[in-house]
Design an enzyme around this catalytic site. Structure first.
Site, short mmCIF file in Angstrom:
data_model
loop_
_atom_site.label_atom_id
_atom_site.label_comp_id
_atom_site.label_asym_id
_atom_site.label_seq_id
_atom_site.Cartn_x
_atom_site.Cartn_y
_atom_site.Cartn_z
N ASP A 12 10.06 2.79 -27.90
CA ASP A 12 9.76 4.07 -28.55
C ASP A 12 11.04 4.91 -28.53
OD1 ASP A 12 8.07 6.27 -29.53
OD2 ASP A 12 8.51 7.13 -27.57
N CYS A 49 -8.86 -17.73 7.99
CA CYS A 49 -9.65 -16.57 8.42
C CYS A 49 -9.92 -15.65 7.25
CB CYS A 49 -8.91 -15.81 9.52
SG CYS A 49 -8.55 -16.77 11.00
N CYS A 103 -4.89 -16.62 10.48
CA CYS A 103 -4.36 -17.57 9.49
C CYS A 103 -5.08 -17.34 8.16
CB CYS A 103 -4.55 -19.01 9.94
SG CYS A 103 -6.27 -19.55 10.01
#
Length: 749
Positions: free
Chosen positions: A442, A25, A22
């Site tokens: 550009d 952890c 989970c």
């Protein structure tokens, strides 16, 4: 092969973390690693990886030891040559599926008997116990094991809540069966617990213990499957490369070797239908190359001698001989994979808040469950009702959805982007795409092709266009000047073959002259013809003036003492640029054309693609100042470029989009990399990034909303433990499923 890299005294390593169940952890592992001196770590629950920077006397072994001391496993990823291609987590899915099947098969009759009075035959409770016991022990064993391991390390996670909740329900039922009224008809409970359940099941909660286990196992299983699917795009990207290559040794001898043995400078053979082993340059042959797996571009690209090719693309035409230029970790495929993986390991600001909440979530929930038990006991509702509410609180709490909200969306979004030739560098980029309102384009190489192209042939009366192209193209084919190449390529494209000049001379600054098929030919500026006492007829003079007014280059062609034609050459606008500008406008962006070319050229290109605002005649080093000026006006600026001279402006912009056909410097400076040289990809990239950000936000909203709404309902006694377990499992599956919708993203058009 180690994945760790070192920069000066600092080093980086990626670790695969095992045993995390989970988000709590992941938060624990991250906290422990960050407590080490000189260590900065980010742990991702969804990818099950830790990205760690460390310095000083810390070693990789120390990092692994710290993770193991926290109760989890850690190891460096296997080298690519040793990877099986099977998805991570495949080994964990098989036992999880077996436990899920066991839980479902045994839990269904337990729940049915508890909920349907007609099925409650004499001593049915003992059959329920017989069926529920394997569910709560064998099927739920991963929860109990993880809870025990965490308890030994003084920690509590989601497994603690599940283990405590299901065990409490099961042990309560055992107590009621053996010591109370639930097991034997006519017996009274020694402690006279008088609160009976309204469903006729007495004081046992076997269906809650078994049902919660089944629901949560189902949630874990579908979550694990979805996480594997979320990472499928990156795995597919890593597996694209060729495994073997036919190398040409001295004398043209063919030798098949593993692609890992290939070195820069080696010449290798690519037959039709084969993958190109690594990045290189074609030295022999011509063919069409399918690069759709890297760029998302479905149309094969024609290549010939001198053209670059990319590893993992497919040769769909003729035989090619390629000289390797980049191998291993330096190839475009490897760089793409690194960019995607780095992005997936990142965390958005909102996710960091979710991680902090997850870190303290479980202890808070345990305290809330105890508080719920005490509150209801204090209000005299009885132990059964108080116990039911407390178990529901333990079971329904879920930080997993919070922990999965950002990483799963990033995994799917960046993976889908990679399939379409769009590389997102990290979660911070997503926020930038939401804010930008101006896009600076550009010109050369971005809006235009970046190479001179023959646009038109204007002929004098009585002159054949094919003859002009044959004679001028033959002479220009001997020159290396960019304008000469444009004329020669245009002639070759239309005629297929050109004669060889009998004589050739370059006239610096003016053009070329020579003899072709017995004709004395001049190709160049009008001044070159004037030196030979030739002038342009009025029709050609007008055509030349119109071309130069449009910002194009006019090239005069004469032979046998008379001017015959004017060739119009320019850096051609890409076919897709006008459509791309329209898509950028549709996203709410104002396009600006930025170029070092003169005003006439810039205005001509801008008109062709539909751009109104033009900034021309800008020196390369001044591009960054243009971006700063626009930002000072209150604009949020995106910059699209491909050259070295764009790198500083890309870095300065709020969002930098680097064309992957450009230089390494531009790609490094950009936030988003567009692998193909199609400006439409810029609009697709912004759309995908915005949609990924929207998915992350909706995930976090629902994850927070779920817990905010669910915990009070459970504490109020309005949810049974079984319903709470189903809701908890659904929350994680919902978040991952919502993220998987990004797989349906399509490039426009």
């Amino acid at each position: 092969m180690s994945t760790g890299t070192t920069t000066g005294t600092d080093a980086e390593v990626e670790l695969v973390i095992g045993g995390m169940t989970c988000a709590s952890c992941a938060a624990r592992v991250e906290k422990k690693l960050n407590r080490m001196d000189g260590v900065t770590a980010t742990v991702n629950y969804a990818t099950e990886k830790a990205k760690v920077s460390y310095s000083g006397g810390v070693s990789v072994g120390d990092l692994i030891a710290t993770v193991e001391a926290t109760g989890y496993t850690a190891q460096e990823p296997a080298p690519p040559a040793e990877q099986t291609g099977e998805a991570p987590g495949a080994d964990e899915l098989r036992p999880l599926r077996e436990r899920l099947v066991t839980a479902v098969v045994l839990s269904v009759p337990v729940v049915a008997m508890a909920m349907i009075p007609a099925l409650q035959f004499e001593y049915w409770q003992w059959l329920s116990l017989t069926l529920a016991a394997p569910v709560v022990t064998y099927a739920a064993w991963p929860f109990h094991k993880a809870a025990f391991t965490n308890a030994r390390h003084g920690a509590a996670t989601m497994d603690t809540l599940i283990s405590v909740g299901t065990s409490a329900a099961f042990l309560w039922s055992l107590w009621a069966l053996f010591l109370g009224t639930a097991g034997t008809p006519g017996m009274t409970h020694p402690f006279e617990l008088t609160i009976e359940r309204t469903d006729g099941a007495g004081n046992i909660y076997l269906e809650a213990a078994a049902g919660v286990t089944a629901f949560i196992l189902a949630g874990r299983y579908f979550e694990a499957r979805a996480k594997r699917r979320a990472g499928a795009a990156l795995r597919a990207l890593l597996e694209l490369g060729a495994k073997d290559v036919t190398v040409l040794r001295d004398g043209g001898r063919e030798e098949t070797v593993p692609v890992t043995d290939l070195k820069a400078g080696d010449r290798f053979l690519v037959r039709p239908g084969e993958k190109i082993a690594t990045d290189g340059t074609v030295v022999e042959g011509s063919s069409a190359v399918d690069a759709s797996m890297l760029t998302g571009e479905s149309v094969p690209v024609e290549v010939g001698s001198g053209d670059p090719v990319t590893g993992a693309t497919i040769n769909v035409g003729g035989r090619l001989v390629v000289r390797a230029t980049r191998v291993g970790a330096d190839t475009q495929l490897a760089r793409m994979a690194r960019l995607v993986e780095d992005a997936q390991n990142g965390k958005a600001a909102a996710q960091r808040l979710a991680d902090r909440i997850s870190a303290v979530f479980v202890p808070v929930v345990i305290a809330l469950a105890l508080g719920t038990l005490g509150f209801w006991l204090g209000n005299g509702v009885g132990l059964t009702a108080a116990f039911t509410a407390a178990v529901a609180v333990l079971v329904i709490a879920c930080p997993c959805a919070l922990g999965l909200a950002t990483p799963t969306a990033l995994m799917v979004g960046t993976g889908r982007g990679a399939q379409l030739g769009i590389l997102i560098k990290g979660p911070e980029v997503l926020e930038s795409t939401r804010r930008v309102d101006t896009v600076v384009l550009d010109k050369t190489g971005t809006v235009t092709t970046g190479r001179m192209t023959l646009l038109a042939v204007h002929t004098a009366e009585g002159t054949d266009e094919a003859e002009v192209l044959r004679l001028a193209g033959a002479l220009e084919h001997s020159s290396e000047h960019p304008i000469a190449r444009a004329v020669a390529d245009g002639a070759l494209e239309k005629l297929g073959a050109l004669p060889t000049p009998e004589d050739f001379a370059n006239v610096p600054g003016l053009g070329v002259q020579g003899v072709v098929e017995g004709h004395a030919v001049l190709v160049g500026r009008e001044r070159l013809l004037a030196d030979w006492a030739m002038g342009l007829p009025e029709v050609l003079a007008r055509a030349g003036a119109a071309a130069e007014e449009a910002g194009h280059t006019a090239i005069a062609v004469a032979w046998d003492g008379a001017a015959r034609a004017v060739l119009e050459v320019a850096d051609a606008v890409k076919d897709t640029s006008a459509e791309a500008v329209g898509r950028l406008r549709a996203l709410g962006l104002t396009p600006i054309l930025l170029t070092g070319d003169n005003e006439a050229v810039a205005r001509s290109v801008a008109r062709e693609v539909g751009i109104e605002e033009v900034i021309a005649e800008v020196l390369p080093q001044d591009k960054v100042d243009v971006v700063k000026r626009l930002q000072s006006e209150g604009r949020s600026v995106a910059m699209v470029g491909d050259g070295v001279n764009d790198a500083a402006a890309l870095a300065q912009a709020d969002l930098g989009l680097a064309m992957g056909t450009g230089t390494d410097a531009a790609i490094e400076a950009g936030d988003l990399t567009l692998v193909r040289g199609d400006l439409r990809a810029a609009a697709d990239a912004i759309r995908l990034a915005r949609r990924t950000l929207g998915t992350i936000r909706s995930n976090l909203f629902w994850a927070f909303a779920y817990n905010v709404a669910a915990l009070p309902l459970a504490a109020a006694g309005l949810l049974t433990p079984m319903i709470a377990g189903a809701a908890m499992a659904f929350s994680s599956v919902f978040v991952v499923g919502n993220s998987l919708r990004l797989r349906t993203f399509r490039a426009a058009g």
